[in-house]
Scaffold this active site. Structure first.
Site, PDB file in Angstrom:
ATOM      1  N   ASP A  42      -7.564  -3.436   2.849  1.00 40.19           N
ATOM      2  CA  ASP A  42      -6.392  -4.289   2.585  1.00 40.19           C
ATOM      3  C   ASP A  42      -6.547  -5.680   3.199  1.00 40.19           C
ATOM      4  O   ASP A  42      -5.771  -6.590   2.871  1.00 40.19           O
ATOM      5  CB  ASP A  42      -5.122  -3.643   3.155  1.00 40.19           C
ATOM      6  CG  ASP A  42      -4.831  -2.294   2.536  1.00 40.19           C
ATOM      7  OD1 ASP A  42      -4.905  -2.184   1.302  1.00 40.19           O
ATOM      8  OD2 ASP A  42      -4.529  -1.345   3.277  1.00 40.19           O
ATOM      9  N   ASP A  65      -2.782  -1.119   5.618  1.00 43.23           N
ATOM     10  CA  ASP A  65      -3.221  -0.630   6.926  1.00 43.23           C
ATOM     11  C   ASP A  65      -4.732  -0.495   7.045  1.00 43.23           C
ATOM     12  O   ASP A  65      -5.251  -0.356   8.139  1.00 43.23           O
ATOM     13  CB  ASP A  65      -2.579   0.724   7.235  1.00 43.23           C
ATOM     14  CG  ASP A  65      -2.874   1.777   6.178  1.00 43.23           C
ATOM     15  OD1 ASP A  65      -3.573   1.456   5.205  1.00 43.23           O
ATOM     16  OD2 ASP A  65      -2.401   2.919   6.325  1.00 43.23           O
ATOM     17  N   ASP A  90       0.860  -1.175   0.000  1.00 46.11           N
ATOM     18  CA  ASP A  90       0.000   0.000   0.000  1.00 46.11           C
ATOM     19  C   ASP A  90       0.904   1.235   0.000  1.00 46.11           C
ATOM     20  O   ASP A  90       2.072   1.157   0.380  1.00 46.11           O
ATOM     21  CB  ASP A  90      -0.894  -0.036   1.245  1.00 46.11           C
ATOM     22  CG  ASP A  90      -1.895   1.095   1.274  1.00 46.11           C
ATOM     23  OD1 ASP A  90      -2.324   1.528   0.187  1.00 46.11           O
ATOM     24  OD2 ASP A  90      -2.245   1.551   2.370  1.00 46.11           O
TER      25      ASP A  90
END
Length: 912
Positions: free
Chosen positions: A648, A644, A340
């Site tokens: 995800d 986070d 990410d």
């Protein structure tokens, strides 16, 4: 237009696409109005659609989960060792091995329970209460009682209780990072958007679990419970089966093959001894048991657990908290890291990087909220306070601002809008204190930012009591309000084309844009009015703001590339921002970036091809992230996913190693992951990969050390049967050798530090076997050497008239002595150990040898041990012969290393 709510449409009906409908159409579809539902109708819908909560997943009961922990080939092998020990009457050994099995099962049981907490964490994100309008009245009810068609009121600080189609907004900004990956709060409106708009661009929707950070709104509930976007993620997470790790798969294959080989060999020896040598079935059974006991590597499960546990400790010191033990080694085999962007590769702290002012482009140094950094032009540092237009621009950014900065124990934080926080930090870098850069610059009035006006204005008096109106906002809006610009030589007519070119250039670099302007004027009345602020300004600066990459992440990405690991950025942010950050991190340079919409159009085969070619994926939804991880895995990659947000979590669970952020990550992400980064730093992943590779290297070293012991013992037994000799070692003595070498000697290899250059090697090939051709050769060679030394010594002593007990005692000590010396060889697979580092670099090796020596002395000379194992005392000369047999192994193994190192590089690499 009528139809059932999206959350409960019938099988043959497609759900309405709510973000494409007007608020009037939504009301008609859900048969509701601004006065909300009637209480009776809400109750009926609650009975029909069920409560607004996520249903708990079906789970195995605790007893079944515990029993399934024993279904593991490693545990079968160790159970077999325990049974053999019990047959031989060694109840203590049998009990120890049985306890090891139970401990492994309990650890697995606990870890599985922790993994299931991921879904519980997502359910915990749902808002507990909601303000709803029913019967024309405002009520506070349990969010679980919301139904499609309810009208919900939102205010700053609220967590959105269900998926809403917004019907009215007043400066509404919603923090959606956990759901979409968008790094900034999203400004909402009520205008419908295109059908193919990604989740982060559906500005007329507010989704369950997101947080209102500013403003107010009302909206109609269009989805509840499992039909919400949060519910869809929950269902995805529930449906994903956890993957076995590469190490577990390798050990499983190795264990199965070894178990079959041991059983076959023992059966052949048993039958051959009876039919060929004429031994009794009872005698041959004990010989077969001795062979099985010598060949079963009962120390492997224990040493694997210890090695992984030590890796956990080392990773913890590097801020990587391991939640599942096998993940330690799996990190070392990773070939692709999907990361990410926000908060992982970047700081999740908006930062001013560029200011276009007075005909110059000023670069602003420093990252994050710490007010540290220089202002420079083409690399030359300048004092911003000596440039009047720049100083005024910075002052405007600080004064026309509602955010706050604070320092908590050396850590800087921003309260309020992150973009406004970035302006405060830029001012602080120039020495302007927040809210009051000069004691006389008090705010007298303000007009807050509103989406329809797209600017904020404040009114101040300067040190000379002169009035000033300061504005900040969208560049195109501020340019429309300006007639002049402030250059180094004073005010000049506005060059609109110049500012538009600079805005385009700055935006192309992935920076978010703000414009700053001012005018020396007072409002017509006591308070600021829109008529006072809409014209007559002097353009000061364009400000380029971005969530910058972590400096240590740049180094870590470079290290990963050198280690043969591909790094891919998968983010919910805008494609331009993702591409710009990727370029700074050397991710996807010179390659196209792919959006979630483009991923959605690809079938699985096309995505498998593209997944390895493209490195930057933007505007990615949870489904897109999950599909990308699967596509990479289907292509034979070992994938680590970092993130986070709750968006995800499915990809984190599906990945071979899921890595969550510990500081700013959601609980859902942490619980779905295998590793949690305590410092939210991508660099910690690179450190963890290094430790994971070291763990695997140490496991290979242990196997290379352990198998020759088992092989040498097995060859001794086989030779005795083939040549009709008395057993050089009894089954009980075999177990003693295995216990001593595994419990004391082999354990030392778990403490081996990572070898130099470990991150310069590519990841090990997917599907690599533990026993390569080189490993088979090394094991065979050392096994034969150990067998030759011990058997020769045994036969030599018998030929000299030594008793069988003494000859066996010497054979046992010869095998253990050879293991002591071979432990030193095993520290490096190919490098010599005939140097200071090789002999003394791992103090645990010396401690293990020092612990093994008194054990062997006790075995040989202690009356109790002599009674148990039929051992006898040895003379000094006999001890010298034992040491000589051990040195034979050491010298030949070092000579073999020298010969291999002289081979061409390709063959040498294959051996390694």
């Amino acid at each position: 237009m009528t139809g059932p709510p999206a959350s409960h449409h019938t099988e043959n009906q497609s759900p309405p696409i709510w973000h494409t409908l007007t608020d009037t159409q939504v009301g008609q579809t859900l048969q509701t109005s601004a006065a909300g539902l009637r209480t009776a109708e809400a109750s009926r819908r609650l009975d029909e659609y069920g409560p607004n909560r996520l249903a708990p997943p079906k789970r195995r009961g605790p007893l079944m989960r515990l029993l399934l922990q024993f279904h593991n080939i490693l545990l079968y092998i160790i159970l077999g060792s325990s049974i053999v020990s019990a047959i031989l009457g060694h109840w203590v050994d049998a009990a120890v091995l049985l306890v090891a099995v139970v401990i492994n099962a309990v650890i697995g049981f606990i870890q599985e329970g922790k993994a299931e907490a991921a879904i519980d964490a997502i359910r915990a994100m749902l808002a507990p209460l909601a303000f709803v309008i029913r019967d024309g009245q405002r009520h506070e009810i349990a969010a679980a009682d919301l139904v499609p068609g309810d009208v919900v009121a939102l205010a700053s600080g609220d967590r959105v209780p269900a998926d809403l189609r917004l019907t009215s907004v007043k400066e509404l900004r919603v923090e959606e990072a956990a759901l979409t990956g968008e790094s900034l709060p999203v400004e909402k409106n009520v205008a419908p958007v295109a059908e193919d708009a990604p989740l982060g661009d559906r500005f007329d929707m507010a989704y369950s679990g997101t947080l209102v950070v500013y403003g107010q709104a009302t909206g109609i509930v269009v989805a509840t419970g499992s039909a919400t976007e949060l519910g869809r993620i929950n269902e995805m997470l529930s449906s994903i089966e956890g993957l076995s790790t590469p190490l577990v798969r390798q050990i499983d294959r190795f264990g199965r093959g070894l178990a079959v080989a041991i059983l076959l060999l023992s059966a052949v020896v048993f039958v051959a001894g009876i039919l060929w040598r004429g031994h009794s079935a009872a005698d041959m059974f004990m010989m077969a048991v001795a062979l099985a006991a010598s060949a079963i590597p009962e120390g492997l499960p224990a040493i694997m657990t210890v090695t992984l546990a030590l890796g956990v400790q080392r990773m913890a010191r590097r801020h990587a908290i391991v939640r599942r033990l096998p993940a330690v080694e799996t990190l070392g085999s990773v070939t692709v890291i999907c990361s990410d962007k926000t908060g992982t590769l970047t700081r999740n702290e908006m930062t001013v990087q560029r200011m276009v002012c007075a005909g110059h482009v000023f670069d602003v140094g420093g990252v994050g909220y710490a007010p540290v950094g220089d202002f420079s032009i083409d690399g030359h540092v300048v004092d911003p306070m000596h440039c009047a237009p720049l100083a005024m621009a910075l002052r405007t950014g600080v004064l026309c601002n509602d955010a706050n900065m604070r320092n908590d124990d050396g850590m800087w934080h921003v309260e309020g809008d992150p973009t406004e926080g970035a302006l405060l930090v830029a001012g602080a870098k120039a020495g302007l204190e927040h809210q009051n850069p000069e004691s006389s610059w008090h705010r007298l009035d303000s007009i807050p930012f509103e989406s329809e006006h797209r600017f904020m204005a404040t009114y101040h008096h300067d040190a000379d009591h002169a009035p000033w109106i300061l504005v900040k906002g969208a560049p195109e809006r501020i340019l429309d309000m300006c007639a002049r610009q402030w250059n180094l030589d004073g005010e000049r007519p506005l060059d609109v084309d110049y500012w538009r070119r600079m805005a385009t250039d700055t935006a192309a670099q992935g920076l978010r844009l703000l414009a700053l302007a001012c005018k020396r004027a007072a409002p017509a009345g006591d308070k600021l009015a829109f008529s006072d602020v809409e014209t007559g300004y002097t353009m000061l600066a364009l400000v380029g703001i971005i969530d910058p990459p972590r400096e240590e992440a740049i180094r870590a990405v470079n290290e990963c590339h050198h280690a043969g690991i591909r790094v891919k950025m998968i983010t919910g942010d805008h494609v331009e921002t993702a591409r710009a950050i990727g370029a700074q991190l050397a991710i996807g340079v010179g390659k196209p970036a792919l959006t979630g919409s483009e991923v959605a159009l690809m079938d699985d085969a096309a995505l498998r091809r593209v997944a390895m070619e493209v490195d930057v994926f933007a505007r990615a939804s949870p489904e897109h992230k999950l599909r990308l991880v699967r596509a990479l895995q289907d292509g034979g990659q070992v994938v680590s996913m970092t993130g986070d947000g709750v968006n995800d979590a499915p990809a984190l669970k599906r990945a071979d190693v899921g890595v969550a952020m510990g500081l700013k990550g959601t609980e859902a992400a942490k619980e779905a992951s295998d590793v949690v980064l305590a410092d939210d730093n991508f660099a910690s992943i690179a450190h963890a990969v290094r430790e994971g590779r070291a763990v695997y290297d140490n496991l290979k070293k242990f196997i290379l050390f352990m198998l020759p012991t088992n092989g040498g013992e097995a060859l001794i037994v086989i030779a005795a049967i083939l040549f009709d000799l008395p057993l050089p070692v009894t089954p009980a003595q075999v177990l003693w050798i295995n216990m001593v070498t595994s419990s004391t000697l082999g354990l030392a290899l778990a403490f081996e530090p990572a070898e130099d250059g470990i991150m310069a090697k590519p990841p090990r090939p997917v599907g690599e076997t533990l026993l390569s051709g080189f490993f088979v050769w090394r094991v065979t060679m050392v096994s034969i050497l150990m067998m030759a030394g011990a058997l020769s010594l045994f036969l030599w002593e018998l030929s000299d008239g030594t008793s069988l007990e003494t000859a066996r005692t010497m054979a046992v000590n010869a095998v253990v002595a050879a293991e002591m010396f071979y432990l030193l060889n095993s520290r490096h697979t190919l490098k010599t150990v005939l140097n200071r580092e090789g002999l003394f670099g791992n103090p645990y090796v010396l401690l293990a040898i020092a612990a093994c020596v008194p054990l062997q002395l006790a075995y040989t000379h202690l009356p109790l041990m002599q009674a148990v194992f039929d051992s006898t005392d040895l003379s000094a000369l006999e001890w010298c012969k034992v040491i000589g047999a051990g040195l034979l192994v050491f010298c030949v193994a070092e000579l073999e290393k020298i010969l291999i190192r002289r081979k061409p590089a390709g063959k040498r690499l294959a051996a390694d």
